[in-house]
Design a protein around this motif. Structure first.
Motif, short mmCIF file in Angstrom:
data_model
loop_
_atom_site.label_atom_id
_atom_site.label_comp_id
_atom_site.label_asym_id
_atom_site.label_seq_id
_atom_site.Cartn_x
_atom_site.Cartn_y
_atom_site.Cartn_z
N ARG A 68 18.17 24.83 59.12
CA ARG A 68 17.26 23.80 58.62
C ARG A 68 17.65 23.30 57.24
NH1 ARG A 68 12.91 26.43 59.42
NH2 ARG A 68 12.53 27.18 57.31
N ASP A 69 18.05 24.22 56.35
CA ASP A 69 18.48 23.80 55.02
C ASP A 69 19.75 22.97 55.07
OD1 ASP A 69 16.32 25.01 53.89
OD2 ASP A 69 17.45 26.46 52.68
N LEU A 70 20.67 23.33 55.95
CA LEU A 70 21.87 22.52 56.12
C LEU A 70 21.52 21.13 56.63
CD1 LEU A 70 24.26 25.17 57.68
CD2 LEU A 70 24.52 24.12 55.43
N LEU A 71 20.61 21.05 57.58
CA LEU A 71 20.20 19.75 58.12
C LEU A 71 19.44 18.94 57.09
CD1 LEU A 71 19.07 20.88 61.69
CD2 LEU A 71 21.11 19.55 61.11
N GLY B 145 36.93 13.91 56.17
CA GLY B 145 37.80 14.79 56.93
C GLY B 145 37.86 16.21 56.40
N GLY B 146 37.27 16.46 55.22
CA GLY B 146 37.27 17.79 54.63
C GLY B 146 36.28 18.71 55.32
N ARG B 147 36.51 19.99 55.19
CA ARG B 147 35.63 20.99 55.80
C ARG B 147 35.39 22.13 54.80
NH1 ARG B 147 35.33 17.34 58.68
NH2 ARG B 147 35.60 17.22 60.97
N THR B 148 34.19 22.70 54.88
CA THR B 148 33.86 23.89 54.09
C THR B 148 33.16 24.89 54.98
OG1 THR B 148 33.68 22.75 51.96
CG2 THR B 148 32.44 24.78 52.18
N LEU B 149 33.45 26.17 54.73
CA LEU B 149 32.76 27.27 55.39
C LEU B 149 31.66 27.76 54.46
CD1 LEU B 149 32.69 29.21 57.86
CD2 LEU B 149 34.11 30.77 56.48
N VAL B 150 30.41 27.72 54.93
CA VAL B 150 29.25 28.18 54.15
C VAL B 150 28.69 29.42 54.82
CG1 VAL B 150 26.98 27.58 53.25
CG2 VAL B 150 28.71 25.79 53.52
N SER B 151 28.37 30.45 54.02
CA SER B 151 27.76 31.64 54.61
C SER B 151 26.63 32.16 53.75
CB SER B 151 28.81 32.76 54.78
OG SER B 151 28.96 33.50 53.59
N ALA C 151 28.52 28.54 58.75
CA ALA C 151 28.57 27.17 59.25
C ALA C 151 29.81 26.47 58.71
CB ALA C 151 27.32 26.40 58.83
N THR C 152 30.50 25.77 59.58
CA THR C 152 31.55 24.87 59.17
C THR C 152 30.92 23.49 59.02
OG1 THR C 152 33.28 26.12 60.31
CG2 THR C 152 33.77 23.82 59.79
N VAL C 153 31.06 22.90 57.83
CA VAL C 153 30.34 21.66 57.53
C VAL C 153 31.31 20.59 57.04
CG1 VAL C 153 28.19 22.87 56.98
CG2 VAL C 153 29.84 22.39 55.15
N ILE D 267 26.72 19.50 60.03
CA ILE D 267 27.12 20.76 60.67
C ILE D 267 28.09 20.47 61.80
CG2 ILE D 267 26.35 22.83 61.87
CD1 ILE D 267 23.59 22.44 60.59
N ARG D 268 29.24 21.12 61.76
CA ARG D 268 30.21 20.99 62.85
C ARG D 268 30.22 22.22 63.75
NH1 ARG D 268 32.96 16.15 62.28
NH2 ARG D 268 31.43 14.91 61.10
N GLU D 269 30.05 23.40 63.17
CA GLU D 269 29.94 24.63 63.95
C GLU D 269 29.08 25.60 63.15
OE1 GLU D 269 33.69 26.43 64.90
OE2 GLU D 269 34.67 24.50 65.21
N TRP D 270 28.38 26.49 63.86
CA TRP D 270 27.75 27.59 63.13
C TRP D 270 27.54 28.78 64.05
CZ3 TRP D 270 23.05 30.28 62.52
CH2 TRP D 270 21.99 29.89 63.35
N GLU D 271 27.50 29.97 63.44
CA GLU D 271 27.41 31.21 64.22
C GLU D 271 26.84 32.32 63.36
OE1 GLU D 271 31.14 32.95 65.27
OE2 GLU D 271 32.00 32.69 63.27
N LEU D 272 26.42 33.38 64.02
CA LEU D 272 26.06 34.64 63.37
C LEU D 272 27.20 35.62 63.55
CD1 LEU D 272 22.35 35.10 64.46
CD2 LEU D 272 23.15 34.77 62.11
N SER D 273 27.57 36.31 62.47
CA SER D 273 28.63 37.31 62.55
C SER D 273 28.37 38.39 61.51
CB SER D 273 30.00 36.67 62.31
OG SER D 273 31.03 37.63 62.35
N SER D 274 28.31 39.63 61.94
CA SER D 274 28.11 40.78 61.04
C SER D 274 26.90 40.60 60.13
CB SER D 274 29.38 41.00 60.20
OG SER D 274 30.50 41.21 61.02
N GLY D 275 25.83 40.02 60.67
CA GLY D 275 24.61 39.86 59.90
C GLY D 275 24.60 38.68 58.97
#
Length: 224
Positions: free
Chosen positions: A196-199, A147-153, A217-219, A205-213
């Motif tokens: 690909r590295d996350l996979l 149930g935990g989540r982490t934001l990776v950038s 990913a929320t994982v 992967i629960r969500e991922w996006e591009l923002s400000s370069g």
């Protein structure tokens, strides 16, 4: 063996670089990123009985967000002792609680399934090989609780400063007061390479996006 020795040297160089620039670097990192604020606001307020992890914590600007969200405890991990000292100073000045630990992102001194909410931003791209980067993602998967989540950038080729479309290694200069420049290692991810590295890792992967370069990913951990 030579390859292993070379990688250890490169990882030590990253640590030594940030020890050298720690005080000045931290002084330019006053505010949390809005993407991190949004993530913590969505996930941390539902996990007050869990542990918050700021992996690659630097001066703990994001650990402060986790602490303010009411988590049971917050841990800041960084390979640079100099940056950890700036995090300690920030926590003292601002009155929030964070435990600090010097450790490598690819070998975390944490129990499995122990982290409810994590932030792993602007750090993955400093690890010098793909094997080490994926190993660090596997470590993150190991310590995330069900149930935990982490934001990776990570920085990506979508940033305006880069012309390349494929991922690549580079150095980016940091200029200290007085004009001395210090090279910092980066692996600049192509967005599809980041995914690909996350996979490839044990994360989900629960969500991922591009923002400000940056790629974000929320994982979740694989044990969920």
């Amino acid at each position: 063996m030579a390859d292993e020795d070379g990688e250890r040297t490169r990882r030590a160089d990253v640590r030594d670089t940030y020890d050298r620039i720690a005080t000045h670097f931290a002084s330019t990192r006053e505010y949390a990123w809005p993407e991190v604020e949004a993530f913590v606001g969505e996930h941390a307020d539902h996990s007050t009985d869990g542990v918050g992890l700021d992996l690659g914590c630097g001066n703990c600007r994001h650990a402060e967000l986790l602490a303010d969200a009411g988590l049971e405890s917050v841990l800041g991990v960084d390979v640079s002792r100099g940056l950890l000292e700036t995090g300690r100073d920030r926590a003292t000045d601002r009155g929030f609680d964070v435990a600090l630990c010097q450790a490598d992102a690819a070998s975390l001194p944490l129990a499995a399934d122990s982290v409810a909410v994590g932030v792993y931003v602007a750090t993955l791209h400093h690890l010098p090989t793909r094997e080490t980067r994926v190993a660090s993602l596997d470590e993150l998967a190991r310590v995330l609780a069900p149930g935990g989540r982490t934001l990776v950038s990570a920085w990506s080729t979508a940033h305006d400063r880069f012309d390349e479309t494929d991922g690549f290694d580079t150095t980016v200069e940091w200029t200290l007061p007085g004009g001395t420049t210090v090279d910092r290692f980066y692996h600049i991810y192509a967005p599809e390479e980041f995914e690909r590295d996350l996979l490839e890792s044990n994360l989900e992967i629960r969500e991922w996006e591009l923002s400000s370069g940056n790629c974000y990913a929320t994982v979740a951990g694989s044990s969920e």
